[in-house]
Enzyme design. Structure first.
Site, PDB file in Angstrom:
ATOM      1  N   GLY A  11       0.815  -1.213   0.000  1.00 33.33           N
ATOM      2  CA  GLY A  11       0.000   0.000   0.000  1.00 33.33           C
ATOM      3  C   GLY A  11       0.853   1.269   0.000  1.00 33.33           C
ATOM      4  CG  ASN A  58      -7.247   0.242  -1.456  1.00 32.92           C
ATOM      5  OD1 ASN A  58      -7.384   0.710  -2.594  1.00 32.92           O
ATOM      6  ND2 ASN A  58      -7.323   0.984  -0.371  1.00 32.92           N
ATOM      7  CE  LYS A  86      -6.300   4.852   2.327  1.00 34.82           C
ATOM      8  NZ  LYS A  86      -5.433   5.905   1.957  1.00 34.82           N
ATOM      9  CB  SER A 104      -5.812   6.772  12.141  1.00 32.91           C
ATOM     10  OG  SER A 104      -6.352   7.941  11.580  1.00 32.91           O
ATOM     11  CB  ALA A 105      -4.751  11.885  13.836  1.00 30.56           C
ATOM     12  CB  THR A 106      -9.322   8.913  12.208  1.00 27.22           C
ATOM     13  OG1 THR A 106     -10.636   9.227  11.810  1.00 27.22           O
ATOM     14  CG2 THR A 106      -9.253   7.464  12.588  1.00 27.22           C
ATOM     15  CE1 TYR A 133      -9.175   3.621   9.124  1.00 27.06           C
ATOM     16  CE2 TYR A 133      -9.521   5.962   9.518  1.00 27.06           C
ATOM     17  CZ  TYR A 133      -8.673   4.910   9.236  1.00 27.06           C
ATOM     18  OH  TYR A 133      -7.333   5.132   9.091  1.00 27.06           O
ATOM     19  CE  LYS A 145      -6.441   2.083  11.121  1.00 28.27           C
ATOM     20  NZ  LYS A 145      -5.419   1.103  10.713  1.00 28.27           N
ATOM     21  CG  ASN A 151      -8.152  10.895   1.980  1.00 27.80           C
ATOM     22  OD1 ASN A 151      -7.967   9.708   1.756  1.00 27.80           O
ATOM     23  ND2 ASN A 151      -8.803  11.325   3.044  1.00 27.80           N
TER      24      ASN A 151
HETATM   25  C1  UD1 Z   1      -9.588  11.724   6.368  1.00 27.01           C
HETATM   26  C2  UD1 Z   1     -10.496  10.912   7.253  1.00 27.01           C
HETATM   27  C3  UD1 Z   1      -9.656  10.306   8.348  1.00 27.01           C
HETATM   28  C4  UD1 Z   1      -8.570   9.450   7.759  1.00 27.01           C
HETATM   29  C5  UD1 Z   1      -7.740  10.255   6.781  1.00 27.01           C
HETATM   30  C6  UD1 Z   1      -6.802   9.320   6.034  1.00 27.01           C
HETATM   31  C7  UD1 Z   1     -12.737  11.926   7.120  1.00 27.01           C
HETATM   32  C8  UD1 Z   1     -13.764  12.735   7.834  1.00 27.01           C
HETATM   33  N1  UD1 Z   1     -11.566  11.757   7.774  1.00 27.01           N
HETATM   34  O1  UD1 Z   1      -9.012  12.760   7.154  1.00 27.01           O
HETATM   35  O2  UD1 Z   1     -10.471   9.534   9.191  1.00 27.01           O
HETATM   36  O3  UD1 Z   1      -7.739   8.952   8.772  1.00 27.01           O
HETATM   37  O4  UD1 Z   1      -8.569  10.902   5.830  1.00 27.01           O
HETATM   38  O5  UD1 Z   1      -5.853  10.037   5.339  1.00 27.01           O
HETATM   39  O6  UD1 Z   1     -12.940  11.440   6.008  1.00 27.01           O
HETATM   40  N2  UD1 Z   1     -11.226  18.457   1.620  1.00 27.01           N
HETATM   41  C9  UD1 Z   1     -11.827  19.265   0.678  1.00 27.01           C
HETATM   42  N3  UD1 Z   1     -12.194  18.707  -0.532  1.00 27.01           N
HETATM   43  C10 UD1 Z   1     -11.987  17.390  -0.820  1.00 27.01           C
HETATM   44  C11 UD1 Z   1     -11.364  16.569   0.161  1.00 27.01           C
HETATM   45  C12 UD1 Z   1     -11.012  17.140   1.371  1.00 27.01           C
HETATM   46  O7  UD1 Z   1     -12.034  20.462   0.904  1.00 27.01           O
HETATM   47  O8  UD1 Z   1     -12.355  16.945  -1.924  1.00 27.01           O
HETATM   48  C13 UD1 Z   1     -10.798  19.066   2.907  1.00 27.01           C
HETATM   49  C14 UD1 Z   1     -11.426  18.438   4.141  1.00 27.01           C
HETATM   50  O9  UD1 Z   1     -12.627  19.061   4.465  1.00 27.01           O
HETATM   51  C15 UD1 Z   1     -10.319  18.668   5.177  1.00 27.01           C
HETATM   52  C16 UD1 Z   1      -9.022  18.588   4.372  1.00 27.01           C
HETATM   53  O10 UD1 Z   1      -9.412  18.830   3.013  1.00 27.01           O
HETATM   54  O11 UD1 Z   1     -10.402  19.966   5.719  1.00 27.01           O
HETATM   55  C17 UD1 Z   1      -8.345  17.226   4.448  1.00 27.01           C
HETATM   56  O12 UD1 Z   1      -9.278  16.217   4.095  1.00 27.01           O
HETATM   57  P1  UD1 Z   1      -8.841  14.681   3.889  1.00 27.01           P
HETATM   58  O13 UD1 Z   1      -7.669  14.637   2.999  1.00 27.01           O
HETATM   59  O14 UD1 Z   1     -10.057  13.934   3.490  1.00 27.01           O
HETATM   60  O15 UD1 Z   1      -8.330  14.245   5.308  1.00 27.01           O
HETATM   61  P2  UD1 Z   1      -9.094  14.250   6.724  1.00 27.01           P
HETATM   62  O16 UD1 Z   1     -10.506  14.658   6.601  1.00 27.01           O
HETATM   63  O17 UD1 Z   1      -8.259  15.024   7.664  1.00 27.01           O
END
Ligand code: UD1
Length: 344
Positions: A11, A36, A91, A131-133, A155, A159, A205
């Site tokens: 991964g 994955n 994840k 994870s910080a999640t 999820y 963890k 993400n």
């Molecule tokens: C997310 C997961 C988290 C996981 C991590 C893995 C959620 C709520 N949390 O974290 O549990 O451990 O990924 O890497 O899904 N954003 C946008 N537009 C997008 C995508 C994201 O604006 O299309 C913003 C989000 O609102 C956030 C930031 O970008 O403020 C980061 O988002 P993301 O990369 O999805 O990470 P997390 O939400 O922190």
């Protein structure tokens, strides 16, 4: 040098860590079912390091796979496994809400089966991908390890449950050496552009999404929320270069193997926060492309700001991040440009 089993070693984080460990002279065995991930990542890790690794293809849920991984029976090739780095798991937050039992099965039951196999093999050293999640909606930032563990989705619960299982094992007096590493937001790629993150379908993400917009695979980014209490109204996260994270695993492993049996629970992050728009701008500069975006509503379940206090990891491992947001964008872009469709 140690013989190490990396579950989920093909991964995103596993492959970068495999490379760092091979380059450090360790022997690496990867267990992966490629649900994955791609075998190509492992070919490239071997190319980059000039060393070979052993592959056990299969899932943690399959007893024969675990038997093979620990060198049992007919398939035994190398010696005993000295330590495990356990990346394997699912994840995706949204998927975990729709299919909670899948997450309890793969992440929690899979970990239990792995720990039983380790115990049988007499291997009691493990680094776990947490994870910080599991901090859920943090009450304050930066987050320290003693802050409340309050997951808000299956999820995150999976963890937290595995961390609990590991802590319980450490209480048995059977000399377990455990590091639960709470990752913040792993991003970027190896600077060669040969290995990187390759999410299936539409990325959930931010980073993979921004990269795919820059390379022209998607028309625009949706920015989830512009009314957060942050410097520009968009969400702040602690983005950590995957090579810094890989080096953090190596440091954790070295510490576990060197020191008396213990349980380490550590945040792995940079300690710095960047907003969504900070990321967009840095990526535009690194790529020389524009990243069109649209401000939309907040995404349910998001927090305004999640940033690590990484000082305990610095103290216990002698490790800290050394790569900037610019490095992350440069290396992530090199990967995206050279592999517009990932490993496919
Ligand atoms: C997310 C997961 C988290 C996981 C991590 C893995 C959620 C709520 N949390 O974290 O549990 O451990 O990924 O890497 O899904 N954003 C946008 N537009 C997008 C995508 C994201 O604006 O299309 C913003 C989000 O609102 C956030 C930031 O970008 O403020 C980061 O988002 P993301 O990369 O999805 O990470 P997390 O939400 O922190």
């Amino acid at each position: 040098m140690a013989r190490l089993l990396l579950t989920g070693g093909a991964g995103f984080i596993g492959s970068h860590t495999a490379l760092v460990l091979l380059e450090a002279g360790h022997e690496v065995v990867v267990l992966d079912d490629f649900r994955n991930s791609s075998p190509k990542a492992l070919e490239r890790v071997q190319e980059l390091s000039g060393r070979s690794l052993d592959l056990v293809a299969g899932s943690l849920g399959d007893p024969a796979t675990l038997e093979r991984a620990f060198g049992g029976g007919l398939y035994s090739r190398g010696g005993a496994i000295d330590a495990v780095i356990h990346f394997a798991g699912l994840k995706a937050v949204g998927e975990s809400v729709r299919h909670p039992l899948l997450y309890w099965d793969v992440n929690v039951n899979g970990s239990r089966l792995l720990l039983e196999a380790m115990d049988r093999a007499g291997c009691r050293t493990i680094v776990f991908s947490s994870s910080a999640t599991l901090y859920g909606m943090p009450e304050r930032t930066p987050i320290v390890e003693t802050d409340a563990v309050r997951p808000i989705n299956p999820y995150g619960h999976s963890k937290a449950a595995v961390e609990r299982m590991l802590a319980d094992l450490c209480e048995t007096g059977a000399d377990w050496r455990v590091a639960s590493l709470r990752y913040f937001n792993p991003v970027g790629a190896h600077p060669s552009g040969r290995i990187g993150e390759d999410p299936e379908g539409i990325p959930n993400n931010l980073f993979p999404f921004v990269s795919q917009v820059a390379v022209g695979r998607r028309p625009e980014l949706q920015v989830f929320g512009s009314d957060w209490p942050t410097h520009d109204g968009t969400g702040m996260r602690d983005y950590i270069h995957v090579m810094d994270l890989a080096e953090g695993h190596r440091a954790a492993l070295d510490t576990l193997l060197r020191e008396p049996p213990q349980l380490l629970t550590l945040n792995l992050g940079s300690g710095r926060g960047h907003s969504v728009l900070d990321v967009v701008r840095a990526f535009e500069i690194a790529s020389g492309r524009s990243v069109p975006y649209r401000l939309v509503d907040r995404r349910p379940g998001d927090a305004a700001e999640t940033v690590a206090d990484p000082s305990l990891a610095a103290e216990r491992l002698g490790w800290r991040t050394s790569r900037s947001l610019e490095d992350i964008c440069r290396d992530g872009w090199a990967w995206q440009q050279a592999n517009p469709s990932g490993y496919r």
